[in-house]
Scaffold this motif. Structure first.
Motif, mmCIF file in Angstrom:
data_model
loop_
_atom_site.group_PDB
_atom_site.id
_atom_site.type_symbol
_atom_site.label_atom_id
_atom_site.label_comp_id
_atom_site.label_asym_id
_atom_site.label_seq_id
_atom_site.Cartn_x
_atom_site.Cartn_y
_atom_site.Cartn_z
ATOM 1 N N ASP A 28 0.839 -1.213 -0.028
ATOM 2 C CA ASP A 28 -0.032 0.070 0.036
ATOM 3 C C ASP A 28 0.809 1.331 0.089
ATOM 4 O OD1 ASP A 28 -1.637 1.897 0.522
ATOM 5 O OD2 ASP A 28 -2.461 1.294 2.193
ATOM 6 N N PRO A 29 1.037 1.880 -1.225
ATOM 7 C CA PRO A 29 2.051 3.079 -1.178
ATOM 8 C C PRO A 29 1.861 4.089 -0.206
ATOM 9 C CG PRO A 29 1.315 2.341 -3.429
ATOM 10 C CD PRO A 29 0.512 1.618 -2.454
ATOM 11 N N LEU A 30 0.448 4.301 0.222
ATOM 12 C CA LEU A 30 0.237 5.384 1.267
ATOM 13 C C LEU A 30 0.381 4.834 2.770
ATOM 14 C CD1 LEU A 30 -2.947 6.652 -0.561
ATOM 15 C CD2 LEU A 30 -0.739 7.753 -0.747
ATOM 16 N N ASN A 31 0.644 3.481 3.156
ATOM 17 C CA ASN A 31 0.692 3.250 4.157
ATOM 18 C C ASN A 31 1.539 1.965 4.222
ATOM 19 O OD1 ASN A 31 -1.702 4.445 5.770
ATOM 20 N ND2 ASN A 31 -2.621 4.030 3.951
ATOM 21 N N PRO A 32 3.043 2.338 3.836
ATOM 22 C CA PRO A 32 3.876 1.313 3.980
ATOM 23 C C PRO A 32 4.172 0.797 5.560
ATOM 24 C CG PRO A 32 4.962 3.376 3.796
ATOM 25 C CD PRO A 32 3.431 3.541 3.434
ATOM 26 N N THR A 33 4.515 -0.327 5.553
ATOM 27 C CA THR A 33 4.806 -1.442 6.827
ATOM 28 C C THR A 33 6.176 -0.726 7.313
ATOM 29 O OG1 THR A 33 5.658 -3.059 6.222
ATOM 30 C CG2 THR A 33 3.223 -2.765 6.441
ATOM 31 N N PRO A 34 6.663 -0.679 8.604
ATOM 32 C CA PRO A 34 8.106 -0.713 9.174
ATOM 33 C C PRO A 34 8.886 -1.553 8.284
ATOM 34 C CG PRO A 34 6.636 -0.425 10.823
ATOM 35 C CD PRO A 34 5.678 -0.568 9.659
ATOM 36 N N ALA A 35 8.455 -2.921 8.131
ATOM 37 C CA ALA A 35 9.509 -3.739 7.296
ATOM 38 C C ALA A 35 9.750 -3.173 6.110
ATOM 39 C CB ALA A 35 8.830 -5.345 7.705
ATOM 40 N N GLU A 36 8.442 -2.876 5.320
ATOM 41 C CA GLU A 36 8.750 -2.407 4.167
ATOM 42 C C GLU A 36 9.547 -1.267 3.731
ATOM 43 O OE1 GLU A 36 4.439 -3.885 1.716
ATOM 44 O OE2 GLU A 36 4.410 -1.914 3.026
ATOM 45 N N LEU A 37 9.576 -0.461 4.623
ATOM 46 C CA LEU A 37 10.384 0.808 4.943
ATOM 47 C C LEU A 37 11.720 0.612 5.137
ATOM 48 C CD1 LEU A 37 7.892 3.176 6.624
ATOM 49 C CD2 LEU A 37 8.715 3.615 4.479
ATOM 50 N N ARG A 38 11.989 -0.451 5.963
ATOM 51 C CA ARG A 38 13.352 -0.827 6.339
ATOM 52 C C ARG A 38 14.041 -1.468 5.069
ATOM 53 N NH1 ARG A 38 15.770 -5.572 7.688
ATOM 54 N NH2 ARG A 38 17.699 -5.508 9.099
ATOM 55 N N ARG A 39 13.169 -2.510 4.350
ATOM 56 C CA ARG A 39 13.741 -2.820 3.181
ATOM 57 C C ARG A 39 14.187 -1.953 2.375
ATOM 58 N NH1 ARG A 39 9.855 -6.325 2.632
ATOM 59 N NH2 ARG A 39 11.049 -8.088 4.076
ATOM 60 N N LEU A 40 13.373 -1.051 1.732
ATOM 61 C CA LEU A 40 13.617 -0.131 0.803
ATOM 62 C C LEU A 40 14.946 0.858 1.074
ATOM 63 C CD1 LEU A 40 12.974 0.898 -1.925
ATOM 64 C CD2 LEU A 40 11.395 2.488 -0.634
ATOM 65 N N ALA A 41 14.825 1.124 2.595
ATOM 66 C CA ALA A 41 15.942 1.817 3.022
ATOM 67 C C ALA A 41 17.310 1.244 2.993
ATOM 68 C CB ALA A 41 15.716 2.503 4.492
ATOM 69 N N ILE A 42 17.141 -0.164 3.102
ATOM 70 C CA ILE A 42 18.599 -0.696 2.885
ATOM 71 C C ILE A 42 18.831 -1.001 1.555
ATOM 72 C CG2 ILE A 42 19.505 -3.056 3.167
ATOM 73 C CD1 ILE A 42 18.178 -3.163 5.866
ATOM 74 N N GLN A 65 2.624 20.864 -3.666
ATOM 75 C CA GLN A 65 2.543 19.761 -2.505
ATOM 76 C C GLN A 65 3.285 18.549 -2.919
ATOM 77 O OE1 GLN A 65 -1.591 19.208 -1.653
ATOM 78 N NE2 GLN A 65 -1.767 20.818 -0.353
ATOM 79 N N LEU A 66 3.892 17.956 -1.874
ATOM 80 C CA LEU A 66 4.490 16.648 -2.310
ATOM 81 C C LEU A 66 3.421 15.570 -2.342
ATOM 82 C CD1 LEU A 66 7.356 14.980 -2.470
ATOM 83 C CD2 LEU A 66 7.194 14.868 0.106
ATOM 84 N N ALA A 67 3.644 14.796 -3.357
ATOM 85 C CA ALA A 67 2.723 13.385 -3.233
ATOM 86 C C ALA A 67 2.709 12.762 -2.121
ATOM 87 C CB ALA A 67 2.896 12.924 -4.548
ATOM 88 N N ALA A 68 1.412 12.480 -1.830
ATOM 89 C CA ALA A 68 1.316 11.599 -0.514
ATOM 90 C C ALA A 68 2.115 10.345 -0.416
ATOM 91 C CB ALA A 68 -0.228 11.237 -0.097
ATOM 92 N N ALA A 69 2.083 9.591 -1.541
ATOM 93 C CA ALA A 69 3.020 8.550 -1.742
ATOM 94 C C ALA A 69 4.492 8.788 -1.484
ATOM 95 C CB ALA A 69 2.657 7.757 -2.916
ATOM 96 N N ALA A 70 4.670 9.982 -2.161
ATOM 97 C CA ALA A 70 6.187 10.375 -2.025
ATOM 98 C C ALA A 70 6.744 10.543 -0.562
ATOM 99 C CB ALA A 70 6.524 11.481 -2.972
#
Length: 699
Positions: free
Chosen positions: A67-81, A469-474
């Protein structure tokens, strides 16, 4: 060690003993809030690759959110790494990934590493701005032979900013790795919505712990948003903390946090609710490491280390601002003697921001610099040259003459290596100097977002450069995508005083010229603040500008490095073609200053690598790949050398120039022939020496 255990046992029995301080494991006072702990199995997820493995890190597209508008902590961590690894390491085919470095090298398979991850906020004395700290403990960690590696983030990146550098080396070695974002990181505060990032990267607009919110009341924020809508405050620029002044303290605290975590996991349970610290600085090998800003932070930590926490130092292309000591000079081969070394980061970077856009059009650079025309429209470069000429800052009647003079100013007046000239244009096109100038002027001066230093602010912009405005997904992905220093992840530097309307700095027309010259008026303003004098007229600044310039000068003084590593074995590696941190103002003078300060007690070695530069990721691009080799390879060699010195007493090779061989074409994979090892006994013609108050570098 025996006495420490005796003190602990006596303390546990309720007795007292003068001079004893029971070493029970306690959460360090600087930790704020809860410590989050997650275990990774090394199959579905892991410490180093977030479950992506070596193949996943090198693959595109990037991991997506369900869900691009509500990423999970695990998804955020994976993309950050994923993004942080690829930002510093060239993962392209043939560039050394999978052969000389990468999760799979020396590990086999996909290089997934199981273990535990602990993350928390901390603060330093005198500041309430949260700093993120993290410890990763691989399952391969041996409590009978403990080791630890520091991994402060490079640049202004977040907590995973050194995952692919110090993180990879330390985890594969079986060491605990301790990270800190150094008070930088994403820390993006949307002033329109009051939204900011929690420690796990998810968004919050409520009154809870987040990475950063600007120091504004709700009324002040609303008033600012009314006048300057849709703006962002950014942690590194706007925290009013000058975080760089505390980078060394952040690293030392990360080490203490690491010891706490290790003893919670491996310490001796005394059965009374207390745990004895069995892993401590006396029995643990600790290497202070990382690259760029992270490397500079570890160097400052080693200088400040009065408790004996650090055993050795291995850093690459460190951002160090050495104290100015003009009693020594620097010379390369038979070249000119350099006495005006050790300029501050803000000094030389604002010079690059002002002059490089014009220098890109110099005949020697215009056609031969890789990607120059792609990143730098010639018309903008010509406008910059014209504006500089009209202000008397470059000379010449033609574009070629003016651009050549701008290049001369950078190479001769600012002692920026000619070897960086071919890479500097792509860095200007990526707004490296411009973003550093804006962020660090604010940080050094402890300015807030409301001050809009040099009429600059931060916001998303549309294709015409206007604020939007910055897009919500961004915004939801900022934690994973941002490098911590706009322009990044859709947020740009906006010149509020641009002719017409507030405009993306890169597309701005200056009021003084009425032409699109990359908002040169704003860049000249930043340059003036860096020097305390009006760049055009040469007169001293007055009023509020003078006060801000004075505050900036004080901020710079607070980040100067002493050169005293207290005799610790240490290695610096740097690329001669570094186009972000010019070596005549960073590694070279620091090495010389260290020789002056420590003399015969110095254990610092300096290895200068030819055909290497600051951002290895660029080596994956045509035109760059054939000319340059990965400095990352030599950084790992430096870590190996320090490790061997500390564990097996192997001598550190003398300081030297390493003569690499470019591969010539992107289709030619790198081989060992391209990457000669650091020589344990280099020829005299390759040795870097400090003699007669002069640092002498072979050509």
């Amino acid at each position: 060690m025996k006495r420490m255990m005796l003190c602990a046992l006596i303390g546990a029995s309720g007795l007292t003993l003068t001079g004893c301080k029971a070493p029970f494991n306690e959460i360090p006072d600087f930790v704020q809030g809860e410590i989050q702990h997650t275990s990774y199995d090394g199959i579905t997820d892991d410490l180093l690759t977030a479950g992506l493995g070596a193949t996943g890190l090198a693959s595109t597209p990037a991991p997506a959110f369900a869900d691009p508008l509500n990423p999970t902590p695990a998804e955020l961590r994976r993309l950050a790494i994923y993004n942080n690894y690829r930002a510093l390491v060239d993962t392209s085919a043939g560039g050394g990934y999978g052969a000389f470095f990468g999760p799979q090298v020396g590990s086999g398979g996909e290089g997934l590493i199981p273990g535990d991850e602990f993350i928390a906020f901390m603060t330093v004395p005198g500041s309430d701005v949260p700093v993120t700290v993290m410890a990763q403990v691989p399952d391969s960690f041996d409590p009978k032979s403990p080791c630890m590696v520091t991994a402060p983030s490079s640049g202004s990146r977040g907590i995973y900013g050194a995952i692919g550098t110090a993180g990879e080396w330390g985890l594969k070695k079986g060491c605990a790795v301790v990270y800190t974002d150094k008070g930088t990181g994403t820390g993006a505060h949307n002033l329109a919505t009051n939204t900011a990032q929690r420690i796990d990267g998810t968004l919050s607009s409520t009154d809870e712990a987040v990475q950063f919110r600007a120091d504004l009341t709700d009324g002040e924020r609303a008033a600012f948003d009314s006048r300057w809508p849709d703006r962002f405050a950014w942690k590194h620029a706007h925290s009013k903390a000058n975080p760089e002044a505390d980078w060394g303290h952040h690293v030392l605290q990360s080490i203490e946090f690491g010891f706490y975590v290790l003893n919670e996991k491996f310490g001796r349970d005394l059965g009374n609710g207390k745990t004895l610290q069995t892993i401590n600085p006396k029995n643990t090998l600790v290497i202070a490491s990382s690259v760029s800003n992270g490397g500079g932070a570890s160097v400052r930590a080693a200088e400040l280390d009065t408790l004996g926490l650090i055993d050795g130092v291995a850093v690459s292309e460190p951002n160090v601002n050495p104290e100015v000591d003009r009693s020594f000079t620097i010379v390369q081969g038979d070249g000119p003697v350099i006495s005006e070394h050790s300029r501050s980061l803000l000094d030389y970077t604002t010079a690059l921001a002002v002059y490089q856009g014009c220098a890109n059009q110099a005949p020697a650079i215009r056609e031969s610099a890789p990607l120059n025309a792609v990143f730098n429209p010639p018309a903008i470069g010509e406008n910059i040259c014209n504006s500089l000429a009209n202000k008397g800052l470059v000379s010449g009647a033609t574009l070629d003459d003016r651009a050549a003079d701008a290049l001369r100013i950078l190479n001769e007046e600012f002692d920026i290596q000619p070897e960086q000239n071919l890479l500097a244009p792509v860095h200007f096109g990526l707004a490296v100097a411009q973003s550093i100038s804006m962020t660090y002027a604010n940080a050094y001066g402890r300015a807030g977002v409301e001050d809009r230093v040099c009429e600059l602010s931060l916001a998303a912009t549309d294709t015409a450069g206007a604020v939007t405005q910055l897009a919500a997904a961004a915004e939801a992905a900022l934690f994973s995508v941002s490098n911590g220093i706009p322009p990044t992840a859709g947020v740009n530097i906006v010149y509020d005083n641009a002719e017409g309307q507030p405009t993306n700095l890169a597309a701005s027309a200056s009021p003084s010229s009425s032409q699109q010259d990359y908002g040169l008026d704003a860049l000249l303003c930043l340059r003036s603040l860096a020097t305390g004098r009006d760049t055009v007229t040469g007169t001293a600044l007055e009023g509020p500008d003078a006060e801000l310039a004075s505050a900036i000068a004080d901020g710079i003084a607070r980040v100067r490095a002493t050169g005293d590593l207290q005799g610790k074995p240490a290695i610096f590696v740097a690329g001669r073609s570094d186009a972000i941190l010019p070596i005549n103002h960073t590694s070279r003078p620091y090495f010389a200053l260290n020789q002056r300060v420590e003399g015969k007690n110095s254990n610092l070695r300096y290895y200068e690598v030819l055909n290497a530069h600051h951002l290895d990721v660029l080596n994956g691009f045509p035109g760059i790949a054939g000319r340059y080799v990965p400095l990352h390879h030599y950084y790992f060699q430096a870590l190996d050398l320090v490790w061997a010195h500390l564990t097996d007493k192997q001598p550190l090779p003398p300081s030297q120039v390493v003569r690499t061989v470019p591969r010539g074409a992107i289709t030619n994979p790198l081989t060992a022939a391209n990457l000669p090892a650091i020589d344990p006994s280099p020829d005299a013609g390759n040795r870097i020496v400090f003699t007669d108050n002069q640092l002498r570098i072979p050509e």
